[in-house]
Design an enzyme around this catalytic site. Structure first.
Site, PDB file in Angstrom:
ATOM      1  N   GLY A  10      23.534  21.151 -29.878  1.00 13.27           N
ATOM      2  CA  GLY A  10      24.780  21.108 -29.098  1.00 13.27           C
ATOM      3  C   GLY A  10      25.011  19.707 -28.559  1.00 13.27           C
ATOM      4  O   GLY A  10      24.062  19.060 -28.123  1.00 13.27           O
ATOM      5  N   ASP A 127      21.218  22.062 -20.746  1.00 14.23           N
ATOM      6  CA  ASP A 127      20.486  23.169 -20.123  1.00 14.23           C
ATOM      7  C   ASP A 127      19.307  22.698 -19.258  1.00 14.23           C
ATOM      8  O   ASP A 127      18.799  23.458 -18.444  1.00 14.23           O
ATOM      9  CB  ASP A 127      19.943  24.127 -21.186  1.00 14.23           C
ATOM     10  N   MET A 169      26.436  27.944 -18.843  1.00 18.63           N
ATOM     11  CA  MET A 169      25.466  27.874 -19.937  1.00 18.63           C
ATOM     12  C   MET A 169      24.035  27.903 -19.409  1.00 18.63           C
ATOM     13  O   MET A 169      23.794  27.670 -18.224  1.00 18.63           O
ATOM     14  CB  MET A 169      25.724  26.641 -20.803  1.00 18.63           C
ATOM     15  N   GLY A 170      23.108  28.158 -20.303  1.00 13.77           N
ATOM     16  CA  GLY A 170      21.693  28.273 -19.937  1.00 13.77           C
ATOM     17  C   GLY A 170      21.082  29.400 -20.731  1.00 13.77           C
ATOM     18  O   GLY A 170      21.221  30.560 -20.362  1.00 13.77           O
TER      19      GLY A 170
HETATM   20  O1  F6P Z   1      21.818  24.153 -26.234  1.00 15.39           O
HETATM   21  C1  F6P Z   1      22.745  23.993 -25.241  1.00 15.39           C
HETATM   22  C2  F6P Z   1      23.808  25.039 -25.288  1.00 15.39           C
HETATM   23  O2  F6P Z   1      24.859  24.484 -24.565  1.00 15.39           O
HETATM   24  C3  F6P Z   1      23.412  26.413 -24.767  1.00 15.39           C
HETATM   25  O3  F6P Z   1      23.440  26.528 -23.391  1.00 15.39           O
HETATM   26  C4  F6P Z   1      24.406  27.296 -25.440  1.00 15.39           C
HETATM   27  O4  F6P Z   1      23.929  28.610 -25.586  1.00 15.39           O
HETATM   28  C5  F6P Z   1      24.563  26.665 -26.773  1.00 15.39           C
HETATM   29  O5  F6P Z   1      24.277  25.301 -26.598  1.00 15.39           O
HETATM   30  C6  F6P Z   1      25.942  26.835 -27.374  1.00 15.39           C
HETATM   31  O6  F6P Z   1      25.943  26.277 -28.623  1.00 15.39           O
HETATM   32  P1  F6P Z   1      27.173  26.172 -29.628  1.00 15.39           P
HETATM   33  O7  F6P Z   1      27.828  24.861 -29.355  1.00 15.39           O
HETATM   34  O8  F6P Z   1      26.546  26.207 -30.966  1.00 15.39           O
HETATM   35  O9  F6P Z   1      28.091  27.310 -29.349  1.00 15.39           O
END
Ligand code: F6P
Length: 342
Positions: A10, A127, A169-170
């Site tokens: 991410g 996170d 998020m988390g």
């Molecule tokens: O890894 C960080 C994060 O922001 C998480 O908190 C969240 O679940 C995930 O990435 C979301 O990812 P994506 O951008 O693939 O939806």
């Protein structure tokens, strides 16, 4: 030296500060050359890259996202993936890689190191759940965005006497929820580390309202779980690292809290707003310090390491130490938040 740089997983405010710092220190102080891979490990597998120079990394310090693009590609899930990484490095004449990422991207880096590839990792995640570093860049920006949202929800909660549920998020750890909950004055904070009982949550809200409060603010991590349940998500799909896509626990909480307490409830899912936009100064500074430290480690051929913040110092730690397990919210900070739940 010729060094490849990539950003995986991410995206996160402050990534461009890291890239700029690696290139600026690497060229000016060490005379290195840099290649930037597109879309994380995908660019390494497909040999999709372009030169990173002083001019191509100018003017990016304050910009969110990553100029390199990102993806959740896993070379270890692809047939001949490691071979492809090696052949790209050979074709480009690279001596080392600096991957900037979270548990998954750096997990790949750790395995590549064990397979003989020269890597230095830079920790990244909003996170803040990577072990061996006190903070990751991007976290403070995400907390500020969540806090601003909670402030705004406070005023409308007051106007309507509502329970406001804010989903942040988390995945494994509730750092964003706890920090933004403290900063925003949350009345309930639900995090993955402390599975919750919906009856207790509702009793707590009822007690607050019986004692004269007319509204409540509930902050919930997307990865929070019920004592008796699994992850609550609106999605089914998983990524190349086996993580299910999260998001939607707030929907269930809104319905259940309103049904059980009779108080009108509204939920807000902050989602990717938390990852977008301009990084705070703190994250630009931390990203810059990480970038400088990472290129210095590569110069000294101190491979298999991750740069980390310990107290106020930037250190090098073993990648394996950082990847052993996620860094969870500690009891002290949660108990501090809980003082204000009443
Ligand atoms: O890894 C960080 C994060 O922001 C998480 O908190 C969240 O679940 C995930 O990435 C979301 O990812 P994506 O951008 O693939 O939806």
């Amino acid at each position: 030296m010729r060094i490849g740089v990539l950003t995986g997983g991410g995206d996160c405010p402050g990534l461009n500060a890291v890239i700029r710092a690696i290139v600026r220190k690497g060229i000016n102080a060490h005379g290195h050359e840099f290649v930037g891979f597109r879309y994380g490990w995908a660019g390494v597998l497909n040999n999709e890259a372009s030169d990173l120079t002083l001019s191509s990394t100018r003017g990016i310090l304050h910009r969110g996202g990553t100029i390199l693009g990102s993806s959740r590609t896993n070379p270890y899930k692809i047939d001949r993936g490691v071979e492809m990484v090696r052949s790209t490095m050979e074709a480009r004449g690279l001596d080392a890689l600096i991957p900037i990422g979270g548990e998954d991207t750096l997990g790949v880096a750790g395995k590549l190191h064990a397979d003989g590839v020269n890597v230095v990792g830079v920790p990244k995640t909003i996170d803040n759940d990577l072990a061996a570093t006190d903070f990751t860049f991007g976290f403070q920006t995400a907390v500020q965005i969540a806090t601003d949202a909670i402030d705004r929800l406070h005023t409308t909660a007051e106007s309507h006497n509502r329970v406001m549920i804010v989903e942040v998020m988390g995945r494994h750890a509730g750092w964003i929820a706890v920090y933004s909950g403290i900063a925003g004055g949350a009345d309930v904070i639900l995090i993955p580390e402390r599975p919750f009982d919906i009856d207790e949550v509702c009793n707590h809200i009822r007690r607050r309202h019986a004692n004269g409060s007319l509204f409540s603010i509930v902050v919930v991590s997307e990865g929070a779980m019920r004592k008796d349940g699994d992850l609550i998500t609106e999605h089914q799909e998983t990524d190349a690292f086996g993580h299910v896509r999260l998001g939607g626990i707030g929907i269930q909480l809104e319905r259940e809290i309103e049904e059980r307490t009779g108080y009108e409830s509204r939920m807000t899912i902050l989602g990717h707003v938390q990852r977008g936009g301009t990084p705070l100064a703190y994250d630009r500074v931390l990203g810059t310090r990480f970038g400088v430290a990472a290129v210095d480690a590569a110069t000294e051929e101190d491979f298999g390491k991750m740069v980390a913040l310990r107290g106020t110092d930037i250190m090098r730690v073993e990648l394996a130490e950082a990847l052993a397990e996620p860094k969870l919210v500690d009891a002290e900070i949660y108990e501090t938040a809980a003082v204000f739940f009443g």
